[in-house]
Design a protein around this motif. Sequence first.
Motif, PDB file in Angstrom:
ATOM      1  N   ILE A  66       0.868  -1.173   0.000  1.00 30.13           N
ATOM      2  CA  ILE A  66       0.000   0.000   0.000  1.00 30.13           C
ATOM      3  C   ILE A  66       0.902   1.220   0.000  1.00 30.13           C
ATOM      4  N   SER A  67       0.612   2.140  -0.887  1.00 31.37           N
ATOM      5  CA  SER A  67       1.422   3.348  -1.001  1.00 31.37           C
ATOM      6  C   SER A  67       0.520   4.556  -0.800  1.00 31.37           C
ATOM      7  N   ASN A  68       0.795   5.311   0.249  1.00 30.80           N
ATOM      8  CA  ASN A  68       0.017   6.517   0.563  1.00 30.80           C
ATOM      9  C   ASN A  68       0.875   7.757   0.394  1.00 30.80           C
ATOM     10  N   SER A  69       0.232   8.816  -0.006  1.00 33.40           N
ATOM     11  CA  SER A  69       0.887  10.121   0.039  1.00 33.40           C
ATOM     12  C   SER A  69      -0.152  11.169   0.390  1.00 33.40           C
ATOM     13  N   ARG A  70       0.278  12.118   1.175  1.00 31.04           N
ATOM     14  CA  ARG A  70      -0.585  13.267   1.495  1.00 31.04           C
ATOM     15  C   ARG A  70      -0.379  14.386   0.480  1.00 31.04           C
ATOM     16  N   HIS A  71       0.358  14.137  -0.584  1.00 42.88           N
ATOM     17  CA  HIS A  71       0.870  15.241  -1.383  1.00 42.88           C
ATOM     18  C   HIS A  71       0.860  14.904  -2.874  1.00 42.88           C
ATOM     19  N   ALA A  72      -0.313  14.683  -3.438  1.00 38.48           N
ATOM     20  CA  ALA A  72      -0.418  14.445  -4.887  1.00 38.48           C
ATOM     21  C   ALA A  72      -1.056  15.674  -5.516  1.00 38.48           C
ATOM     22  N   VAL A  73      -0.236  16.558  -6.027  1.00 41.31           N
ATOM     23  CA  VAL A  73      -0.755  17.857  -6.480  1.00 41.31           C
ATOM     24  C   VAL A  73      -1.773  17.745  -7.601  1.00 41.31           C
ATOM     25  N   TYR A  74      -1.798  16.610  -8.269  1.00 46.04           N
ATOM     26  CA  TYR A  74      -2.738  16.427  -9.390  1.00 46.04           C
ATOM     27  C   TYR A  74      -4.100  15.945  -8.922  1.00 46.04           C
TER      28      TYR A  74
END
Lengths: 340, 340, 340, 340
Positions: C231-239
């Motif tokens: 599982i790959s999470n990010s709080r920072h996907a500008v798109y």
Amino acid sequence: MPTHALKIGLIGAGRIGRLHAEHLTSRIPSADVIMVADPFEEAARSCAERCGIPSYQRDYRAVLEHPEVQALVICSSTDTHAQIIAEAAQVGKHIFCEKPIALELASIDHALAAVKRSGVKLQIGFNRRFDANYRRVRQAVEQGEIGQSLVLHIVSRDPAPPPIEYIRHSGGIFLDMMIHDFDMARYLIGSEIEEVFAQANVISDPAIAAVGDAENAIVTLRFTNDIIGTISNSRHAVYGYDQRVELLGSAGAISTENNYSNTAIISDAHSVRRDLPLHFFLERYTESFIAEMTAFVDAILNDKPVPVNGHDGRMAVIIALAAHRSLVENRPVRLSEIEQ
Amino acid sequence: MPTHALKIGLIGAGRIGRLHAEHLTSRIPSADVIMVADPFEEAARSCAERCGIPSYQRDYRAVLEHPEVQALVICSSTDTHAQIIAEAAQVGKHIFCEKPIALELASIDHALAAVKRSGVKLQIGFNRRFDANYRRVRQAVEQGEIGQSLVLHIVSRDPAPPPIEYIRHSGGIFLDMMIHDFDMARYLIGSEIEEVFAQANVISDPAIAAVGDAENAIVTLRFTNDIIGTISNSRHAVYGYDQRVELLGSAGAISTENNYSNTAIISDAHSVRRDLPLHFFLERYTESFIAEMTAFVDAILNDKPVPVNGHDGRMAVIIALAAHRSLVENRPVRLSEIEQ
Amino acid sequence: MPTHALKIGLIGAGRIGRLHAEHLTSRIPSADVIMVADPFEEAARSCAERCGIPSYQRDYRAVLEHPEVQALVICSSTDTHAQIIAEAAQVGKHIFCEKPIALELASIDHALAAVKRSGVKLQIGFNRRFDANYRRVRQAVEQGEIGQSLVLHIVSRDPAPPPIEYIRHSGGIFLDMMIHDFDMARYLIGSEIEEVFAQANVISDPAIAAVGDAENAIVTLRFTNDIIGTISNSRHAVYGYDQRVELLGSAGAISTENNYSNTAIISDAHSVRRDLPLHFFLERYTESFIAEMTAFVDAILNDKPVPVNGHDGRMAVIIALAAHRSLVENRPVRLSEIEQ
Amino acid sequence: MPTHALKIGLIGAGRIGRLHAEHLTSRIPSADVIMVADPFEEAARSCAERCGIPSYQRDYRAVLEHPEVQALVICSSTDTHAQIIAEAAQVGKHIFCEKPIALELASIDHALAAVKRSGVKLQIGFNRRFDANYRRVRQAVEQGEIGQSLVLHIVSRDPAPPPIEYIRHSGGIFLDMMIHDFDMARYLIGSEIEEVFAQANVISDPAIAAVGDAENAIVTLRFTNDIIGTISNSRHAVYGYDQRVELLGSAGAISTENNYSNTAIISDAHSVRRDLPLHFFLERYTESFIAEMTAFVDAILNDKPVPVNGHDGRMAVIIALAAHRSLVENRPVRLSEIEQ
């Protein structure tokens, strides 16, 4: 070079001639280009040097008369095609000729009669038939993957117009550009076109109107078996070479997309985007140019029928002439009107 | 229900009437359907029950005469539209009417004259204008994202033909089906069509030919400002509802794709595939039906111009009649021929 | 409102509470929200007014004690969930509770024990299980379209971090954000996770590090049946909101893509592009929120098992706690370590 | 052949050796393969004949000792690479060597020391760096199109496992297969990996477990600059060669898709589908193999740095060894543990 390689003489060392020279000498081991001719001696010389062709000449007759030349690849200007075909047939050389054979039907018929008398093979340069995308569409038709064909749409757009001087002498958008699509329509459907109706405009580039040609054109097709379709051309697709077909059948549909130099998708704060499609025909159709020439060499070495013959070359011109007349007279035109 | 909700009477409780009833009663808080009429009393009754409409009638005149009804939504059979519009206008009710207004120009003009005299608002049911995909295309045109428009292509295909009895009385493919696309062409381009040329065939379903209609049809368009285009319809797309447009402009192109119920892609040993597109208009255009009705209610409550007016409804029919004549006479037909 | 509609009391009128209130009152005819409570009286009042809920209170106990309320929808702050669940179970109300049940296992177990004793139904708010894309993946697994599952990958990214104060009290990325994905992994695979290994970083937003949380995190999963995944999470996907899964099986693979507001593609002189995906969960998961609540109401009215139960809610928290310990101790952590 | 062409000796005429021989002799005019050696004399002979290489030998030392040979292309079995590199360096030949240099670090260091002493150029065969898709990703990183890199995901799957005897002696999935992806990770990010954690399973093909290897494997990466990522390998993707990367950055993301032999989409009554992706590395990476060899020849002829050097070859092996240890010991392993 295999000892049994086909000995080829190249006539015309312009852009397309150099392209074929390069493919024949570096990508097709069963071909051996032994002479190149071009009225521009410097063009012939540099092509010979670049591709390792042992001899070059200004006069194409030197190629015709060369006793070892078995086959010609004709890439000279369009107005010379029919005459060279006729002469080549008389001396028994097999012929690959770039499209179109000629801009008038009488010249074409004269050339084809000579070919018929001599029994040499003649292949016309409709390279797109050898493209993997269109082959896949044709395969779907042949294998019944989409049932009976009902409606065909072809879109074919150039990234930018050619120089206005080129357009002036090109024979017009139907003979110069859409001729590829007329052949594609016949190839994909596998039957003849009966009637066409043409529309065209010039909006963003008035210089094209000034020389009497169209910037954008649409031709509606009716085939002899009632299939209908359209071809849409534009000289002005700023995003690049746009080459697509879609075919609706009774059991499904098949469509093709453009080809790209890479598959990368970039998502940023503004959009989800990819790089533009392959820019023009040199990039887009490289493999199909190699495949058509490989097929020509193979047809001669192994005495097979050529995959695109004189009839195909003739029909594409007839359709283009009918489309032109349709545009001028603003009415549907039957191909039989042109053939008479 | 907000106290200021628009009081609506629904005329016609068939498929499209029930659709609007459901949206108006459950998705549009500012609307209040207070009566429904249908000559089939059972249809009216069950629609009223299902949607919580307090009253139902057989005769549409009961709706016209209801003093509290402010606006009508007309979903009765096409041959009644013009007459009901005229009567509704006379009693000062605002009107939403499904397309087409009528199949003959005289009836349309009679209805529109009544609307004009009375000053009521009339919106025509070209719901596709409210679809997000086409809105995005229109936005691109308006904001100059693709420069000047040059060439338009519309593809619009149904998953299967309607019952042959429906086709027999439908007015033909141009008035029944392509009419949506004629309106779409005018909407996307923002200018009028001047001339059309139609082609059609019947190949896989001979029953359609037996009732004099087409299975597949292509119409070539010429706009007054020289933009050209095509519309391609089929009643026979086995893969589902195929609804796409593409527009070439001087600075780029924009195209839309079909909508799907999910984005899943399955790759197995045979192919890379996805489920079929949304099957038909009820699934595909749900949101646009809600949006058009919301816009209608808003136009009346807040006295704004309706987004699709009587002129739009009239023009789509004129284009369809011109296309029909073009097909019969196999020649391009100017809209001015129909309007006289 | 149908007379048999489920009478619901809503606890919590924040963002997610208002969302459910709107769906329950306008999109789910079989539900009837009769009271809303929020310690912020103004929040409760405006929610009641906006959605036509007849009564509002500050104290959630007023909802618990309301004799007509059959079911609760708990959308209060996380630290109150377990207590309210326990109290509600004691008074025999069915319960829908937003995730997570609590941040500590003891609280969860206390709440679940109360639910078990009382026999009420408890559904946890893992709405993504009701999304059409993931449903299609689960269907492929269940129907064997891709054979045995081998490897799972989930990507889940937010368009931007929440306010730093929210992050500070959120329980960290695993309990706040990835918890949805832990549940998704269990749902798609249909078996339990045994061990996890977590990695995380903070690169572009140092403020997140300052409150001890991660900007980006990856968790490797091992299921009890040897299936592995990430599982790959990010709080920072500008798109925008990036929500995708892919699952490799022995007979194929299935993957999902993001959802978009329209399908339009623009090709200009620079790129081939489309608008950004649906921006965040409110846009992306609207239909799944409605479907989960519809399923909850249906489970109670028709006495069916709830589709996401207390065990599911408990396991997601356990996995999140294991992931957190793995990150702190930089080693793989078995779920059994947490459960003891 | 240009007179300045680089004179090359080929060592190893197996599958990959023949591939390079063909490219060097037919697609790279500046290269001239003058000798090929293979312990299987018949393999050497047929390769020489097929590609027009004037001389062949069983013993690779004949190539090393050939006075005209300027550069070696080493495609022999992995266990011979390090020794041949060392010997070649001693006699001053430039070297292209297929990956991996060796399966043990000591052998690699011995070979690299010899290279360093002699000053010859050494390029390692990580051909994927020359693929257009990955180049585009690297370009996006270098040009800042997606800001700072945050999270990397690589998926790399083979269409089917190799013969079990091959797997038995391959060094395992990390050294045999994922080694390409370890190099890709370093190439795309442009910094070193610090720590890895590996997971693996065998589910659908127990024979792979019987020889102690994995069918599917996932490695989590931590780079020295805190970037994190995953690599997911499978030997069992029935739909073909699956080769994709995605990289999330602070200003956007970039991802690549598989390559296909054609762009045709078929929509029928069951699905919307396309043909499978290019089947395996010979089809998928043809152009990258040509580009890597062109770059090698160019680096020597024009005295440039090679694009993939001995350090790159060494690091990929170290990462693979660390991944292997991680899997065996079920804990994260720092590369520094391997290097000591």
